[in-house]
Design an enzyme around this catalytic site. Structure first.
Site, PDB file in Angstrom:
ATOM      1  N   MET A  54     -33.278 -14.178  10.928  1.00  0.00           N
ATOM      2  CA  MET A  54     -31.889 -14.630  10.776  1.00  0.00           C
ATOM      3  C   MET A  54     -31.281 -15.097  12.096  1.00  0.00           C
ATOM      4  SD  MET A  54     -30.619 -11.439   8.450  1.00  0.00           S
ATOM      5  CE  MET A  54     -31.687 -10.699   7.212  1.00  0.00           C
ATOM      6  N   SER A  55     -32.134 -15.460  13.037  1.00  0.00           N
ATOM      7  CA  SER A  55     -31.598 -15.865  14.349  1.00  0.00           C
ATOM      8  C   SER A  55     -32.412 -17.031  14.887  1.00  0.00           C
ATOM      9  CB  SER A  55     -31.675 -14.673  15.313  1.00  0.00           C
ATOM     10  OG  SER A  55     -33.019 -14.332  15.572  1.00  0.00           O
ATOM     11  N   ASN A 115     -41.768  -5.890   9.950  1.00  0.00           N
ATOM     12  CA  ASN A 115     -42.019  -5.468   8.554  1.00  0.00           C
ATOM     13  C   ASN A 115     -42.734  -6.605   7.858  1.00  0.00           C
ATOM     14  OD1 ASN A 115     -39.076  -6.620   8.929  1.00  0.00           O
ATOM     15  ND2 ASN A 115     -39.735  -7.202   6.860  1.00  0.00           N
ATOM     16  N   TYR A 155     -24.572 -14.947  10.607  1.00  0.00           N
ATOM     17  CA  TYR A 155     -24.130 -14.078   9.499  1.00  0.00           C
ATOM     18  C   TYR A 155     -23.004 -13.138   9.891  1.00  0.00           C
ATOM     19  CZ  TYR A 155     -27.173 -10.436  11.520  1.00  0.00           C
ATOM     20  OH  TYR A 155     -27.770  -9.543  12.366  1.00  0.00           O
ATOM     21  N   GLU A 156     -22.799 -12.971  11.196  1.00  0.00           N
ATOM     22  CA  GLU A 156     -21.694 -12.112  11.630  1.00  0.00           C
ATOM     23  C   GLU A 156     -20.347 -12.816  11.459  1.00  0.00           C
ATOM     24  OE1 GLU A 156     -22.710  -9.495  15.282  1.00  0.00           O
ATOM     25  OE2 GLU A 156     -23.961 -11.267  15.494  1.00  0.00           O
ATOM     26  N   HIS A 194     -25.100 -13.768  15.809  1.00  0.00           N
ATOM     27  CA  HIS A 194     -25.726 -14.287  14.592  1.00  0.00           C
ATOM     28  C   HIS A 194     -24.689 -15.024  13.752  1.00  0.00           C
ATOM     29  CE1 HIS A 194     -28.154 -10.722  15.752  1.00  0.00           C
ATOM     30  NE2 HIS A 194     -29.172 -11.447  15.330  1.00  0.00           N
ATOM     31  N   HIS A 204     -27.502  -3.648  19.684  1.00  0.00           N
ATOM     32  CA  HIS A 204     -27.240  -4.698  20.660  1.00  0.00           C
ATOM     33  C   HIS A 204     -26.165  -4.231  21.641  1.00  0.00           C
ATOM     34  CE1 HIS A 204     -28.789  -8.345  18.145  1.00  0.00           C
ATOM     35  NE2 HIS A 204     -29.696  -7.431  18.351  1.00  0.00           N
ATOM     36  N   ALA A 243     -36.679 -10.021  16.060  1.00  0.00           N
ATOM     37  CA  ALA A 243     -37.383  -9.212  15.070  1.00  0.00           C
ATOM     38  C   ALA A 243     -37.527 -10.105  13.849  1.00  0.00           C
ATOM     39  CB  ALA A 243     -36.567  -7.972  14.733  1.00  0.00           C
ATOM     40  N   SER A 293     -32.925  -8.020  18.184  1.00  0.00           N
ATOM     41  CA  SER A 293     -32.710  -6.669  17.642  1.00  0.00           C
ATOM     42  C   SER A 293     -33.761  -5.695  18.140  1.00  0.00           C
ATOM     43  CB  SER A 293     -32.805  -6.681  16.108  1.00  0.00           C
ATOM     44  OG  SER A 293     -31.684  -7.253  15.548  1.00  0.00           O
ATOM     45  N   HIS A 342     -33.023  -2.041   7.592  1.00  0.00           N
ATOM     46  CA  HIS A 342     -32.837  -2.271   9.023  1.00  0.00           C
ATOM     47  C   HIS A 342     -33.446  -1.150   9.863  1.00  0.00           C
ATOM     48  CE1 HIS A 342     -31.117  -4.114  12.548  1.00  0.00           C
ATOM     49  NE2 HIS A 342     -30.441  -3.014  12.856  1.00  0.00           N
TER      50      HIS A 342
HETATM   51  N1  HPA Z   1     -36.301 -11.063   6.944  1.00  0.00           N
HETATM   52  C1  HPA Z   1     -35.340 -11.597   7.704  1.00  0.00           C
HETATM   53  N2  HPA Z   1     -35.033 -11.157   8.903  1.00  0.00           N
HETATM   54  C2  HPA Z   1     -35.740 -10.116   9.378  1.00  0.00           C
HETATM   55  C3  HPA Z   1     -36.759  -9.504   8.651  1.00  0.00           C
HETATM   56  C4  HPA Z   1     -37.055 -10.010   7.354  1.00  0.00           C
HETATM   57  O1  HPA Z   1     -37.941  -9.535   6.635  1.00  0.00           O
HETATM   58  N3  HPA Z   1     -37.248  -8.506   9.420  1.00  0.00           N
HETATM   59  C5  HPA Z   1     -36.554  -8.517  10.576  1.00  0.00           C
HETATM   60  N4  HPA Z   1     -35.633  -9.497  10.569  1.00  0.00           N
END
Ligand code: HPA
Length: 272
Positions: A212-213, A236, A86-87, A84, A62, A114, A31, A247
């Site tokens: 998540m990847s 973050n 989750y998609e 992903h 993307h 990310a 991402s 996001h």
């Molecule tokens: N959690 C999960 N996935 C993420 C995060 C997070 O805090 N930041 C960027 N991708």
């Protein structure tokens, strides 16, 4: 029905006919990190939608194409956009590009993402070398019949991230005066961000960052005998460590550090 082997072969032949050959590194750009693909020289871009059996990515930020060419003089095949779980994709789809990277002759994959920082010493904008991973997705891409031609039934994950690559990546960071962090990436399925209680758990079990990847791709890369280097961009602080998560902040942080990220990746590829 087309078998997985046949699908891989069809995609690989298609790419070879587009001129993709002698690739060393498969690159998976996470991402907000896809811009590295724009730095590929003598580039041939191939939209996922054109490649037989390739899924098509949906998440914002993307581009959804493969870029073949040279990065720091080394032949790479870069994914601008990844798939992903989750998609709604199957894990076979999520990891299909890694199988194609292997079939086309890559010896290694470089995965980027990310991630949320869990380690208290991390600050948004840090780059984290992934030393190991924890699969907390609840699933595994190797569940199902094993094709011994693709890898062993019980894949060894003792060195999921190549030790020599870790050493080189650290040396490159020193040479660039980059305060590279390192740690364990813990993979969740998403698409929700974690709860503060989950993040406390992550810290207790030894995770330094969450995302998540990456986890499925790295499992399949190991199964396929590909060497792996992984870099997270800490976008973050994880849930409970800052007020709220969104996001937009993830994208903002990747934008802020993209020049450092690109320089670091290019210098590391040169040195691997
Ligand atoms: N959690 C999960 N996935 C993420 C995060 C997070 O805090 N930041 C960027 N991708």
């Amino acid at each position: 029905m087309t078998t997985l082997q046949e699908k891989i072969q069809l995609a690989t032949t298609f790419l070879q006919n587009k001129g993709v050959k002698d690739v060393e590194f498969g690159l998976i750009l996470g991402s907000g990190l896809g811009e590295l693909g724009d730095e590929v020289e003598d580039a041939i871009a191939i939209p996922y939608a054109e490649i037989p059996h390739f899924p098509v990515s949906t998440v914002e930020g993307h581009a959804g194409q493969l870029v073949y060419g040279k990065l720091s003089g080394r032949p790479v095949l870069a994914m601008q956009g990844r798939f992903h779980y989750y998609e709604g994709y199957s894990l076979e789809d999520v990891t299909f590009p890694v199988r194609v990277m292997k079939a086309i002759g890559c010896h290694s994959v470089i995965v980027t993402n990310a991630a949320g920082g869990v380690n208290e010493a991390f600050t948004p904008g840090d780059l984290m070398l992934i030393t190991d991973q924890i699969n907390y997705t609840g699933v595994n891409p190797l569940i199902g019949p094993n094709d011994a031609a693709m890898g062993p039934r019980f894949a060894d994950m003792s060195h999921a991230y190549d030790l020599d690559y870790l050493t080189t990546a650290r040396e490159v960071a020193v040479s660039l005066n980059l305060a590279l962090k390192e740690g364990v990436y813990m993979g969740f399925s998403g698409p929700t961000y974690e709860t503060p209680a989950e993040i406390k758990m992550v810290r207790l079990v030894g995770g330094d960052a969450v995302g998540m990847s990456t986890v499925p791709e790295v499992i399949v890369a190991n199964h396929a005998g590909l060497k792996v280097l992984g870099i997270s961009c800490i976008t973050n602080l994880a849930a409970g460590m800052q007020a709220n998560l969104n996001h937009a902040e993830v994208v903002e942080t990747t934008q802020r550090v993209k020049e450092t990220f690109k320089t670091y990746l290019k210098e590391t590829i040169k040195a691997l």
